[in-house]
Design an enzyme around this catalytic site. Sequence first.
Site, PDB file in Angstrom:
ATOM      1  N   ARG A 108      24.409  38.043  56.576  1.00 18.42           N
ATOM      2  CA  ARG A 108      25.090  38.710  55.477  1.00 18.42           C
ATOM      3  C   ARG A 108      25.889  39.900  56.380  1.00 18.42           C
ATOM      4  O   ARG A 108      27.004  39.953  55.798  1.00 18.42           O
ATOM      5  CB  ARG A 108      23.882  39.296  54.388  1.00 18.42           C
ATOM      6  CG  ARG A 108      24.473  40.414  53.528  1.00 18.42           C
ATOM      7  CD  ARG A 108      23.653  40.857  52.315  1.00 18.42           C
ATOM      8  NE  ARG A 108      22.528  40.593  52.315  1.00 18.42           N
ATOM      9  CZ  ARG A 108      21.667  41.745  53.094  1.00 18.42           C
ATOM     10  NH1 ARG A 108      22.300  42.786  53.520  1.00 18.42           N
ATOM     11  NH2 ARG A 108      20.353  41.636  53.115  1.00 18.42           N
ATOM     12  N   TYR A 111      45.399  40.169  36.122  1.00 19.15           N
ATOM     13  CA  TYR A 111      44.363  39.129  35.971  1.00 19.15           C
ATOM     14  C   TYR A 111      43.400  39.405  34.893  1.00 19.15           C
ATOM     15  O   TYR A 111      42.762  40.435  34.742  1.00 19.15           O
ATOM     16  CB  TYR A 111      43.860  38.617  37.127  1.00 19.15           C
ATOM     17  CG  TYR A 111      42.768  37.694  36.957  1.00 19.15           C
ATOM     18  CD1 TYR A 111      42.875  36.288  36.309  1.00 19.15           C
ATOM     19  CD2 TYR A 111      41.413  37.778  37.525  1.00 19.15           C
ATOM     20  CE1 TYR A 111      42.097  35.244  36.263  1.00 19.15           C
ATOM     21  CE2 TYR A 111      40.434  36.961  37.108  1.00 19.15           C
ATOM     22  CZ  TYR A 111      40.613  35.704  36.412  1.00 19.15           C
ATOM     23  OH  TYR A 111      39.576  34.856  36.542  1.00 19.15           O
ATOM     24  N   ASP A 171      46.508  44.261  44.340  1.00 15.69           N
ATOM     25  CA  ASP A 171      46.330  42.667  44.390  1.00 15.69           C
ATOM     26  C   ASP A 171      47.449  41.926  44.740  1.00 15.69           C
ATOM     27  O   ASP A 171      48.440  41.774  44.109  1.00 15.69           O
ATOM     28  CB  ASP A 171      45.614  42.376  42.930  1.00 15.69           C
ATOM     29  CG  ASP A 171      45.286  40.834  42.597  1.00 15.69           C
ATOM     30  OD1 ASP A 171      45.624  40.149  43.732  1.00 15.69           O
ATOM     31  OD2 ASP A 171      44.295  40.501  41.930  1.00 15.69           O
TER      32      ASP A 171
HETATM   33  C1  LIG Z   1      45.825  37.846  40.504  1.00 19.69           C
HETATM   34  C2  LIG Z   1      44.421  37.332  40.529  1.00 19.69           C
HETATM   35  N1  LIG Z   1      43.405  38.235  41.115  1.00 19.69           N
HETATM   36  C3  LIG Z   1      42.036  38.220  41.080  1.00 19.69           C
HETATM   37  C4  LIG Z   1      41.647  37.008  40.511  1.00 19.69           C
HETATM   38  C5  LIG Z   1      39.946  36.824  40.683  1.00 19.69           C
HETATM   39  O1  LIG Z   1      39.685  35.713  41.726  1.00 19.69           O
HETATM   40  P1  LIG Z   1      38.527  34.688  41.509  1.00 19.69           P
HETATM   41  O2  LIG Z   1      38.784  33.687  40.729  1.00 19.69           O
HETATM   42  O3  LIG Z   1      38.470  34.339  43.216  1.00 19.69           O
HETATM   43  O4  LIG Z   1      37.318  35.560  41.483  1.00 19.69           O
HETATM   44  C6  LIG Z   1      42.444  35.861  40.296  1.00 19.69           C
HETATM   45  C7  LIG Z   1      41.826  34.634  39.582  1.00 19.69           C
HETATM   46  O5  LIG Z   1      42.711  33.857  38.805  1.00 19.69           O
HETATM   47  C8  LIG Z   1      43.958  36.154  40.166  1.00 19.69           C
HETATM   48  O6  LIG Z   1      44.806  35.555  39.618  1.00 19.69           O
END
Ligand SMILES: Cc1ncc(COP(=O)(O)O)c(C=O)c1O
Length: 403
Positions: A53, A114, A188
């Site tokens: 881990r 998201y 992000d």
């Molecule tokens: C822009 C964005 N950020 C974060 C995520 C979350 O990622 P995960 O589905 O790998 O948990 C997504 C998932 O679609 C996403 O499109």
Amino acid sequence: MAHDTSRLHLDTRCIHGGQHPDPSTGAVMPPIATSSTFIQDSPGVHKGFEYSRSHNATRFAFERCLGSLESSGLLEEQDRTCGGFAFASGLAAIGTALELLDAGDCIVCMDDVYGGTNRLLNRVRARSQGLKVVFVDMTDAARLQAAVKANAPRMLWVETPTNPTLKLVDLAAVASIGKAAGAITVCDNTFATPMLTRPLELGCDMVMHSTTKYIGGHSDTVGGALVTGRTDLCEKLRFMQNAIGSVMGPFDAYLGLRGVKTLAVRMQRHCESAMRLAQWLERHPKVERVVYPGLTSHPQHALAARQMRLHGQPAFGGMITIFLKGGIRESRAFLEHVHLFALAESLGGVESLIEHPAIMTHASVPEAMRRELGISDSLVRLSVGIEHADDLIADLDAALKRC
Ligand SMILES: Cc1ncc(COP(=O)(O)O)c(C=O)c1O
């Protein structure tokens, strides 16, 4: 012995960033390290690996590559994984980043993110961590400035282009507002990838990825990542990654590392095909509106051309949002008749995907907020893959004839 790959072109860093042959065998590709534990010569005397881990060689290799690609500026000598941290999913990465905040802190978040990010903030951390969550349209710097002044946030969370309305956020402007306020600015970068947008170079403190998407690139792994060049944040994230434990497993780290090697060539094709499809869709009589940062009709096309670049040229990614003429009946008819485009959640794979955010990826966003953001029943999101663009156009054309 590690050598400095940080000055190589991004295309080269996709393949060699933070990589070196396995010291025990000389294997050019890192082996999948499956052992959960490691032998010690005497209690506390070991080779730097105690428990998987905390220490896993395959994950470390992937993390170093991401650190290099996002230009953390940290070499292996300064930080074991060059500022990269890999997690079990994108949401696990976001969850760990939020642990940098204390109970009762405020986070200012881009309004169009998201759906899962919205849900984690609004429906989990607002309750369990007492976070004050303020959503703001960060395309308007004055509005962001006012929200920061009113709420004294400790973190700004930004996505660009946003999911699913593909709004652009000026990262340099947001980062400078965050810096002045003493907040941690996190971007992000899942949609743009490090090939197109460079958040750390624009002043952000941290980058987040769902590696499930373009980084992995083949829709066969779920993972997430954080990258920072700030050594204070590195130290905290390393502690949190281990203390919380939502780490990426070695098989996913291997798939991520294998996938990212072709990121540069894949992104080039994604961008070229998406531009062709967006231009074609814009002329289609069944389509009300096309949102794609590469179109001059996009309200922030100039910012996109500045902030999204591949090999020094504007490049706008593989995501397109369209508004069909009509409503849910037309959307369903269209989505039921595509064949090459797979009707499925997710994005960023070599295969083209298509989805209906209001019913699928963004169902968890409260309805009133969806309405405000324009995530209507006629909105359809496309992730343009790397198939031949003519075949993709023919597929869309045939399905549009059915709605
Ligand atoms: C822009 C964005 N950020 C974060 C995520 C979350 O990622 P995960 O589905 O790998 O948990 C997504 C998932 O679609 C996403 O499109």
